[in-house]
Scaffold this motif. Structure first.
Motif, mmCIF file in Angstrom:
data_model
loop_
_atom_site.group_PDB
_atom_site.id
_atom_site.type_symbol
_atom_site.label_atom_id
_atom_site.label_comp_id
_atom_site.label_asym_id
_atom_site.label_seq_id
_atom_site.Cartn_x
_atom_site.Cartn_y
_atom_site.Cartn_z
ATOM 1 N N LYS A 118 21.450 -49.315 2.800
ATOM 2 C CA LYS A 118 20.954 -49.854 4.067
ATOM 3 C C LYS A 118 20.394 -48.731 4.954
ATOM 4 C CE LYS A 118 24.040 -53.885 4.596
ATOM 5 N NZ LYS A 118 23.088 -54.890 5.096
ATOM 6 N N PHE A 119 21.140 -47.637 5.032
ATOM 7 C CA PHE A 119 20.752 -46.535 5.913
ATOM 8 C C PHE A 119 19.517 -45.797 5.404
ATOM 9 C CE2 PHE A 119 25.464 -46.104 7.351
ATOM 10 C CZ PHE A 119 25.304 -47.174 8.214
ATOM 11 N N VAL A 120 19.409 -45.640 4.092
ATOM 12 C CA VAL A 120 18.232 -44.974 3.526
ATOM 13 C C VAL A 120 16.978 -45.780 3.825
ATOM 14 C CG1 VAL A 120 17.081 -44.392 1.353
ATOM 15 C CG2 VAL A 120 19.455 -43.687 1.731
ATOM 16 N N GLU A 121 17.084 -47.090 3.740
ATOM 17 C CA GLU A 121 15.933 -47.953 4.049
ATOM 18 C C GLU A 121 15.512 -47.803 5.508
ATOM 19 O OE1 GLU A 121 17.188 -51.866 2.952
ATOM 20 O OE2 GLU A 121 16.888 -51.528 0.793
ATOM 21 N N LYS A 122 16.491 -47.606 6.391
ATOM 22 C CA LYS A 122 16.207 -47.459 7.826
ATOM 23 C C LYS A 122 15.902 -46.016 8.214
ATOM 24 C CE LYS A 122 20.013 -49.230 9.582
ATOM 25 N NZ LYS A 122 20.932 -49.777 10.622
ATOM 26 N N ARG A 123 16.220 -45.083 7.281
ATOM 27 C CA ARG A 123 16.107 -43.643 7.555
ATOM 28 C C ARG A 123 17.002 -43.233 8.722
ATOM 29 N NH1 ARG A 123 13.902 -43.575 3.179
ATOM 30 N NH2 ARG A 123 12.269 -42.138 2.512
ATOM 31 N N LYS A 124 18.127 -43.916 8.830
ATOM 32 C CA LYS A 124 19.052 -43.596 9.921
ATOM 33 C C LYS A 124 20.389 -44.283 9.667
ATOM 34 C CE LYS A 124 19.422 -43.625 14.973
ATOM 35 N NZ LYS A 124 18.814 -44.082 16.245
ATOM 36 N N GLY A 125 21.474 -43.605 10.021
ATOM 37 C CA GLY A 125 22.796 -44.192 9.880
ATOM 38 C C GLY A 125 23.839 -43.121 9.619
ATOM 39 N N LYS A 126 25.094 -43.517 9.712
ATOM 40 C CA LYS A 126 26.179 -42.548 9.502
ATOM 41 C C LYS A 126 27.309 -43.199 8.722
ATOM 42 C CE LYS A 126 28.660 -41.146 13.082
ATOM 43 N NZ LYS A 126 29.074 -40.384 14.277
ATOM 44 N N ILE A 127 27.787 -42.481 7.706
ATOM 45 C CA ILE A 127 28.935 -42.891 6.906
ATOM 46 C C ILE A 127 30.082 -41.943 7.221
ATOM 47 C CG2 ILE A 127 29.862 -43.146 4.580
ATOM 48 C CD1 ILE A 127 26.935 -43.639 3.649
ATOM 49 N N ILE A 128 31.211 -42.504 7.624
ATOM 50 C CA ILE A 128 32.401 -41.694 7.881
ATOM 51 C C ILE A 128 33.496 -42.127 6.918
ATOM 52 C CG2 ILE A 128 34.218 -41.116 9.520
ATOM 53 C CD1 ILE A 128 32.252 -41.413 11.763
ATOM 54 N N PHE A 129 33.995 -41.174 6.150
ATOM 55 C CA PHE A 129 35.110 -41.440 5.250
ATOM 56 C C PHE A 129 36.414 -41.066 5.944
ATOM 57 C CE2 PHE A 129 31.595 -40.818 2.269
ATOM 58 C CZ PHE A 129 31.812 -41.818 1.328
ATOM 59 N N LEU A 130 37.357 -42.013 5.992
ATOM 60 C CA LEU A 130 38.687 -41.682 6.485
ATOM 61 C C LEU A 130 39.414 -40.955 5.366
ATOM 62 C CD1 LEU A 130 40.670 -41.999 8.897
ATOM 63 C CD2 LEU A 130 38.369 -42.920 9.190
ATOM 64 N N SER A 131 39.441 -39.666 5.475
ATOM 65 C CA SER A 131 40.150 -38.839 4.506
ATOM 66 C C SER A 131 41.560 -38.627 5.032
ATOM 67 C CB SER A 131 39.399 -37.528 4.288
ATOM 68 O OG SER A 131 40.030 -36.727 3.314
ATOM 69 N N SER A 132 42.062 -37.433 4.958
ATOM 70 C CA SER A 132 43.437 -37.159 5.350
ATOM 71 C C SER A 132 43.660 -35.656 5.298
ATOM 72 C CB SER A 132 44.392 -37.844 4.374
ATOM 73 O OG SER A 132 45.720 -37.401 4.546
ATOM 74 N N MET A 133 44.742 -35.208 5.914
ATOM 75 C CA MET A 133 45.150 -33.825 5.690
ATOM 76 C C MET A 133 45.397 -33.621 4.189
ATOM 77 S SD MET A 133 49.052 -34.060 7.213
ATOM 78 C CE MET A 133 49.405 -32.328 6.959
ATOM 79 N N ALA A 134 45.753 -34.716 3.492
ATOM 80 C CA ALA A 134 45.986 -34.663 2.047
ATOM 81 C C ALA A 134 44.702 -34.467 1.264
ATOM 82 C CB ALA A 134 46.673 -35.947 1.583
ATOM 83 N N GLY A 135 43.562 -34.565 1.924
ATOM 84 C CA GLY A 135 42.308 -34.276 1.253
ATOM 85 C C GLY A 135 42.129 -32.798 0.967
ATOM 86 N N ILE A 136 42.883 -31.976 1.677
ATOM 87 C CA ILE A 136 42.812 -30.525 1.528
ATOM 88 C C ILE A 136 44.149 -29.955 1.069
ATOM 89 C CG2 ILE A 136 42.423 -28.344 2.750
ATOM 90 C CD1 ILE A 136 39.911 -30.053 2.376
#
Length: 261
Positions: A118-136
């Protein structure tokens, strides 16, 4: 400026908190939940807080449910839905391990792919992944969940590099240990299959690890931080919170370069 924000797994915990918090700030929030009973619960909570949310059932592992994402136009996608289960990696039942990856990695990436298109088609948008301290970081007996969040870190970092040319932003938010019940349920889950007469992992060692849950942060602080960060047009790729957690994560990464076995 008001944004339209789509948040998966908004039925409880930090997901529910940020959905309501962002709506209070005037944003349009699309807030799907995993199971039908959460639809009523979240709607009642939103009404009690004096806000409106667009709530419906969307289990991210259900392909039919995922089709609903195609019906919406949004500015920001927050991949929040996740499950948690602890246990020693040397003995965790593989069915349990696979279930975590099905939800936290495979289904999560599938939702992010829908948003990315969807965002590529609009050439705009933001994806945020809820990671964690456990991601590191890596903590004994939290390995199954930690493995999924390490995967999310790799996914987010790679997608950021791949999507930037299309005007799409990608970021992570990495909470520390917050007292939403999410971590406590995870710690309890391993005791359902663990048998000290069968498994080599020491019961006392796992019980000692569980004591860390006695020192968890107030979820309200994390919710406030996410409500602040999510709508912004520009911010750091990784937002770790609180500051003590950010410092722990940085120290953990540094130690790995010097660690010997």
């Amino acid at each position: 400026m008001s944004k339209t924000i789509f948040i998966t797994g908004a039925g409880s915990g930090l997901g529910k908190g940020k959905a309501i918090g962002l709506a209070k700030q005037g944003h349009r929030v699309i807030a799907p939940v995993e199971i039908a009973s959460q639809v009523t619960s979240l709607r009642e909570s939103a009404k009690a807080e004096g806000v409106e949310l667009e709530v419906f059932k969307m289990d991210i592992t259900n392909p039919r449910d995922l089709l609903q994402m195609l019906e919406y136009d949004f500015d920001i996608f927050v991949a929040n839905a996740a499950i948690n289960e602890g246990g020693p990696l040397g003995e965790v039942p593989m069915a349990n391990f696979r279930k975590l990856f099905d939800v936290n990695v495979f289904a999560t990436l599938e939702t992010a792919q829908i948003a990315a298109k969807k965002f590529v088609e609009k050439r705009k948008g933001k994806i945020i992944f809820l990671s964690s301290m456990a991601g590191i970081m890596a903590t004994p007996y939290v390995g199954p969940y930690t493995a999924t969040k390490h995967a999310i870190e790799a996914i987010a970092t790679t997608m950021q590099k791949e999507l930037v040319e299309f005007g799409v932003q990608v970021a992570t938010i990495n909470p520390g240990a917050f007292a939403t019940g999410f971590n406590d349920r995870s710690a309890e889950a391993k005791w359902k299959w663990y048998d000290e007469n069968v498994h080599f992992t020491k019961k006392d060692s796992m019980a000692e690890g569980d004591k860390a849950l006695e020192q968890q942060y107030d979820p309200a602080d994390m919710i406030a931080k996410m409500v602040e960060i999510i709508p912004l047009d520009s911010h750091k790729f990784r937002t770790a919170f609180p500051s003590e957690t950010e410092q722990q994560m940085k120290e953990e990464e540094a130690k790995r370069w010097e660690m010997e076995i």
